[in-house]
Write a protein that holds these residues in place. Structure first.
Motif, short mmCIF file in Angstrom:
data_model
loop_
_atom_site.label_atom_id
_atom_site.label_comp_id
_atom_site.label_asym_id
_atom_site.label_seq_id
_atom_site.Cartn_x
_atom_site.Cartn_y
_atom_site.Cartn_z
N TYR A 158 -10.22 -22.67 18.41
CA TYR A 158 -8.74 -22.87 18.42
C TYR A 158 -8.44 -24.12 17.59
O TYR A 158 -9.25 -25.11 17.43
CB TYR A 158 -8.15 -23.27 19.74
CG TYR A 158 -7.71 -22.03 20.50
CD1 TYR A 158 -8.65 -20.77 20.75
CD2 TYR A 158 -6.36 -21.68 20.85
CE1 TYR A 158 -8.26 -19.69 21.54
CE2 TYR A 158 -6.14 -20.76 21.52
CZ TYR A 158 -6.79 -19.60 21.85
OH TYR A 158 -6.66 -18.58 22.62
N GLY A 211 -3.49 -23.09 19.33
CA GLY A 211 -3.25 -21.82 18.75
C GLY A 211 -4.51 -21.19 18.19
O GLY A 211 -5.41 -22.14 17.86
N ILE A 219 -2.16 -24.21 13.35
CA ILE A 219 -0.88 -24.32 13.92
C ILE A 219 0.17 -25.09 12.94
O ILE A 219 1.34 -25.19 13.40
CB ILE A 219 -0.99 -25.36 15.42
CG1 ILE A 219 -1.37 -26.61 14.92
CG2 ILE A 219 -1.60 -24.50 16.28
CD1 ILE A 219 -1.36 -27.38 16.40
N PRO A 259 2.12 -22.28 17.62
CA PRO A 259 1.12 -22.33 18.74
C PRO A 259 1.49 -21.35 19.99
O PRO A 259 2.47 -21.05 20.07
CB PRO A 259 1.24 -23.81 19.07
CG PRO A 259 1.97 -24.54 17.91
CD PRO A 259 2.61 -23.52 17.42
N GLU A 260 0.36 -20.80 20.36
CA GLU A 260 0.64 -19.90 21.63
C GLU A 260 0.96 -21.06 22.92
O GLU A 260 1.40 -20.36 23.85
CB GLU A 260 -0.78 -19.02 21.79
CG GLU A 260 -1.05 -18.28 20.52
CD GLU A 260 -2.44 -18.16 20.61
OE1 GLU A 260 -3.22 -18.02 19.45
OE2 GLU A 260 -3.05 -17.03 21.55
#
Length: 121
Positions: free
Chosen positions: A32, A99, A103, A108-109
């Motif tokens: 990530y 993310g 990002i 971002p998640e």
């Protein structure tokens, strides 16, 4: 359940330093991108810095380059932001984010709840 929990914010005088931490849990972030955003009062959210968890490559916004350092501790699954030479314009709520994609360019998640930083002049 993924959780990003920030800590380390507070009140500091201009020229001072703070270190923000972001404890990550709930999944493996080895591939990530993780980083920091901030939102100052009355302003839009802005990107601050990011790190690629796998190769440790970093990128900084021009406004913080040379003053802030992003790093991570694999063993603790924790992200850091060392902030030096703080200025009043650094006052903001700082958010940790993660993310699968860079990002800096993609939303971002995952987000933390934010930690406030106030720099007095």
């Amino acid at each position: 359940q993924v959780q990003l929990v920030e800590s380390g914010g507070g009140l500091v005088q201009a020229g001072g330093s703070l270190r923000l931490s972001c404890a990550a849990s709930g999944r493996t972030f080895s591939s990530y991108y993780m980083g920091w955003f901030r939102r100052a009062p009355g302003k839009e959210r802005e990107f601050v810095a990011r790190i690629n968890w796998s190769d440790s490559s970093t990128y900084y916004a021009d406004s913080v380059k040379g003053r802030f350092t992003i790093s991570r501790d694999n063993a603790k699954n924790t992200l850091y932001l060392q902030m030096n030479s703080l200025k009043p314009q650094d006052t903001a709520v700082y958010y940790c984010a993660a993310g699968r994609y860079n990002i800096r360019y993609r939303d971002p998640e995952y987000w933390g709840q934010g930690t406030p930083v106030t720099v007095s002049s």
